[in-house]
Scaffold this motif. Structure first.
Motif, mmCIF file in Angstrom:
data_model
loop_
_atom_site.group_PDB
_atom_site.id
_atom_site.type_symbol
_atom_site.label_atom_id
_atom_site.label_comp_id
_atom_site.label_asym_id
_atom_site.label_seq_id
_atom_site.Cartn_x
_atom_site.Cartn_y
_atom_site.Cartn_z
ATOM 1 N N SER A 118 0.841 -1.210 0.000
ATOM 2 C CA SER A 118 0.000 0.000 0.000
ATOM 3 C C SER A 118 0.869 1.251 0.000
ATOM 4 C CB SER A 118 -1.002 -0.028 1.148
ATOM 5 O OG SER A 118 -0.479 0.551 2.281
ATOM 6 N N THR A 122 0.446 4.093 -2.865
ATOM 7 C CA THR A 122 0.197 5.500 -2.521
ATOM 8 C C THR A 122 1.463 6.362 -2.671
ATOM 9 O OG1 THR A 122 0.543 4.945 -0.194
ATOM 10 C CG2 THR A 122 -1.730 5.018 -0.951
ATOM 11 N N GLU A 123 2.438 5.842 -3.346
ATOM 12 C CA GLU A 123 3.674 6.562 -3.725
ATOM 13 C C GLU A 123 4.537 6.964 -2.531
ATOM 14 O OE1 GLU A 123 1.536 9.594 -5.954
ATOM 15 O OE2 GLU A 123 2.408 8.854 -7.806
ATOM 16 N N GLN A 124 4.304 6.336 -1.356
ATOM 17 C CA GLN A 124 5.110 6.703 -0.191
ATOM 18 C C GLN A 124 6.559 6.245 -0.344
ATOM 19 O OE1 GLN A 124 3.139 5.806 3.671
ATOM 20 N NE2 GLN A 124 1.310 5.516 2.469
ATOM 21 N N ASP A 126 8.128 5.841 -3.241
ATOM 22 C CA ASP A 126 8.716 6.748 -4.234
ATOM 23 C C ASP A 126 9.074 8.079 -3.578
ATOM 24 O OD1 ASP A 126 8.443 4.932 -6.262
ATOM 25 O OD2 ASP A 126 6.509 5.696 -6.951
ATOM 26 N N ALA A 127 8.187 8.554 -2.691
ATOM 27 C CA ALA A 127 8.431 9.840 -2.023
ATOM 28 C C ALA A 127 9.705 9.781 -1.191
ATOM 29 C CB ALA A 127 7.242 10.217 -1.145
ATOM 30 N N MET A 128 9.910 8.650 -0.509
ATOM 31 C CA MET A 128 11.137 8.502 0.284
ATOM 32 C C MET A 128 12.354 8.529 -0.634
ATOM 33 S SD MET A 128 10.715 5.653 3.216
ATOM 34 C CE MET A 128 9.361 5.799 4.352
ATOM 35 N N GLU A 129 12.237 7.799 -1.749
ATOM 36 C CA GLU A 129 13.359 7.669 -2.670
ATOM 37 C C GLU A 129 13.727 9.019 -3.307
ATOM 38 O OE1 GLU A 129 13.153 3.785 -4.369
ATOM 39 O OE2 GLU A 129 14.075 4.568 -6.179
ATOM 40 N N VAL A 130 12.710 9.731 -3.795
ATOM 41 C CA VAL A 130 13.034 10.994 -4.484
ATOM 42 C C VAL A 130 13.456 12.108 -3.524
ATOM 43 C CG1 VAL A 130 11.576 10.562 -6.486
ATOM 44 C CG2 VAL A 130 10.664 11.879 -4.591
ATOM 45 N N SER A 131 13.148 11.917 -2.232
ATOM 46 C CA SER A 131 13.594 12.948 -1.289
ATOM 47 C C SER A 131 15.072 12.747 -0.944
ATOM 48 C CB SER A 131 12.750 12.910 -0.018
ATOM 49 O OG SER A 131 13.061 11.759 0.723
ATOM 50 N N LYS A 221 1.476 -0.924 -9.174
ATOM 51 C CA LYS A 221 0.820 0.266 -8.641
ATOM 52 C C LYS A 221 -0.692 0.247 -8.849
ATOM 53 C CE LYS A 221 4.586 3.494 -8.402
ATOM 54 N NZ LYS A 221 5.149 4.740 -8.850
ATOM 55 N N ARG B 94 19.009 14.842 -5.546
ATOM 56 C CA ARG B 94 17.610 14.789 -5.119
ATOM 57 C C ARG B 94 17.335 15.638 -3.891
ATOM 58 N NH1 ARG B 94 16.480 8.314 -6.012
ATOM 59 N NH2 ARG B 94 15.672 8.482 -8.128
ATOM 60 N N PHE B 101 3.899 14.723 -4.808
ATOM 61 C CA PHE B 101 3.125 13.688 -5.508
ATOM 62 C C PHE B 101 1.644 14.048 -5.543
ATOM 63 C CE2 PHE B 101 7.004 11.565 -4.533
ATOM 64 C CZ PHE B 101 7.171 10.642 -5.548
ATOM 65 N N TYR B 107 3.601 9.683 4.778
ATOM 66 C CA TYR B 107 3.863 8.367 5.397
ATOM 67 C C TYR B 107 2.751 8.127 6.411
ATOM 68 C CZ TYR B 107 8.320 9.784 3.412
ATOM 69 O OH TYR B 107 9.296 10.257 2.570
#
Lengths: 257, 256
Positions: A118, A122-124, A126-131, A221, B94, B101, B107
């Motif tokens: 999940s 919900t792209e969480q 991806d969000a961690m990775e791109v940050s 996804k 990055r 998004f 989170y």
């Protein structure tokens, strides 16, 4: 039809390759600095402590039922006094570790698979990775290590409660003191019984965490992929538990006897 | 307004460019999503990319941040070619880019405060709790979400989640902000609030922004420059007003 079968095999082979790459990534991040201690402790609590009741209750009932089933058979051979030994050997060497691992595969592997699945949807992740953060270290390393540490402890709890269940069953129809019962149980187990049983629980814990994380982290996804990740995590982890069990028993028998 | 179907975007002041894209191509299987993308973005500029759903708008910003590798073309961010960066260099790059998004991507096992603390502790490696608290409070106040600091993401509305997602990216003071459809799924009033917030924050934090959207009001509020994507290419470029009066049938259909 042949093409379909071939493409199915290709997909399975590709998945095996992805699993090896995932393992390599896990090992690389395991030895990288900045271990996420707080997340690891939280996962130990979530995975270990919150499974105590389920594992404990199931193991207690298993011990109880096993003793009830074994008793008439052993009485037939005039070997009722062998009941604690039979229970100790079967619970500690086989039933305890495998049943605990299967329960954990159902509860923990599916939980991890669904949670990471999940997070992927919900792209969480991806969000961690791109940050610029490291999701492998935060999400995967902590969970795999937590299951590897907690499943042996849960098995220990399951073994003790399983034996207590057996004690209760014996005392329904007969009478034996708790001290004598546990003395007989412990006396019937040697180091060569305990060590392989303990070692395989470490592998069980690792495989439960690894498969749960792999299935969740690599899910597609879509909403349905969360269900697929959870379901396949349980199926694959359970299968691996039996395979590891067979390998460890064979290897330990070869080395010990 | 320039018609870009026959022309390439030229970079006249290369040194000022935050982003330089030339001849970018990306296919998924047999589907050619990006065919020839040319784009230069100057520091402090707000660029809006308009296009139909599924036209590949999001793929452009995913390429910029290194989530997707392009098949061909030049893609330089802060003068560095993204495809030639190793893992460590990409990670460093990055940290200078913020990515909002569509869903906010909060989170969900952490409170709003923990969401803000996560990048500060792991990327900036801040350990001083007073400094962390100060930065978290400041960024949450700037998006108007300070009262929800200890709430879980599940307790927030769609608009609040977007604000929190925006705050989490801004807490690292990025130089380049990438917005993936910031107003999708929101009611018109909240969409307008978010669009105005994007503009305010761009001025406050002096960021360069690329906003992917198909919300015309969002484009009107935020854009310094609008690009319209069709068939894997930019077919129009100019200010919002210039693009609005375009004679290109596809472009004008956005404004009807």
């Amino acid at each position: 039809m042949n093409d379909e079968a071939l493409s199915g095999w290709r997909i399975r082979l590709a998945e095996k390759g992805e699993q090896v790459a995932f393992l390599k990534d896990f090992l690389k991040n395991l030895f990288r600095g900045g271990f996420e201690w707080s997340e690891f402790i939280r996962q130990c609590y979530e995975i270990g402590y919150k499974s105590f009741t389920l594992v404990g209750t199931t193991a207690f009932i298993m011990g109880l039922v096993m003793a009830m089933q074994l008793r008439p058979t052993l009485i037939g051979f005039g070997a009722e006094s062998m009941l604690p030994k039979s229970l100790a050997v079967s619970i500690v060497k086989e039933i305890g570790p495998v049943i605990t691992a299967i329960i954990c595969a159902g509860k923990i592997a599916s939980g991890i698979g669904a949670e990471l699945g999940s997070m992927k949807v919900t792209e969480q992740i991806d969000a961690m990775e791109v940050s610029g953060a490291n999701p492998m270290q935060f999400l995967v390393v902590t969970r795999i290590l937590a299951t590897t540490a907690m499943v042996p402890l849960l098995t220990l709890l399951g073994d003790v409660l399983g034996l207590l269940g057996g004690f209760l069953a014996i005392n329904i129809n007969g009478s034996v003191s708790l001290l004598l019962y546990f003395n007989k149980c412990i006396a019937s187990l040697g180091f060569s019984d305990l060590l392989p049983a303990f070692i395989k629980t470490i592998f069980f814990g690792f495989v439960i965490g690894f498969i749960g994380c792999y299935k969740g982290y690599n899910s597609n996804k879509g909403t349905e992929s969360v269900g697929i990740a959870a379901n396949s995590a349980v199926v694959v982890a359970s299968l691996w538990i039996f395979v590891i069990d067979a390998i460890v028993v064979q290897v330990s028998n070869t080395l010990i006897y | 307004m320039r018609d870009l179907t026959t022309k390439e975007t030229a970079s006249d002041q290369e040194h000022e460019n935050v982003l330089h894209i030339k001849g970018l191509k990306k296919s998924f299987g047999k589907k050619e999503v990006l065919r020839d993308i040319n784009l230069d973005v100057k520091r402090g500029e707000n660029v809006v990319v308009l296009g139909k759903s599924g036209s590949g708008k999001s793929v452009i910003i995913q390429c910029i941040v290194g989530m997707i590798s392009p098949d061909a073309g030049v893609l330089q961010v802060f003068g560095e070619e993204v495809s030639s960066l190793n893992e460590k260099e990409l990670k460093k790059l990055r940290t200078r880019i913020g990515f909002l998004f569509q869903s906010g991507a909060l989170y969900d096992s952490m409170t709003v405060r923990e969401n803000m603390e996560f990048p500060l502790m792991r990327i900036l490696k801040l350990r001083n709790q007073a400094e962390i608290d100060k930065r978290v409070e400041e960024v949450l106040k700037s998006v108007g979400l300070f009262e929800s600091i200890d709430k879980m993401p599940s307790d927030l509305s769609g608009g609040m989640r977007k604000r929190a997602g925006l705050a989490r990216t801004l807490v690292l003071n990025p130089e380049l902000m990438l917005y993936d459809e910031p107003t999708t799924g929101l009611d018109p009033i909240t969409s307008r609030e978010i669009s105005n917030l994007v503009l305010q924050l761009q001025k406050k934090y002096k960021t360069t922004s690329i906003i992917i959207t198909h919300d015309m009001e969002c484009a009107a509020i935020t854009a310094d420059r609008v690009l319209v994507l069709s068939d894997g290419k930019f077919v129009a470029e100019g200010s919002f007003e210039e693009v609005k009066i375009s004679k290109n049938q596809f472009v004008s259909s956005f404004f009807k």
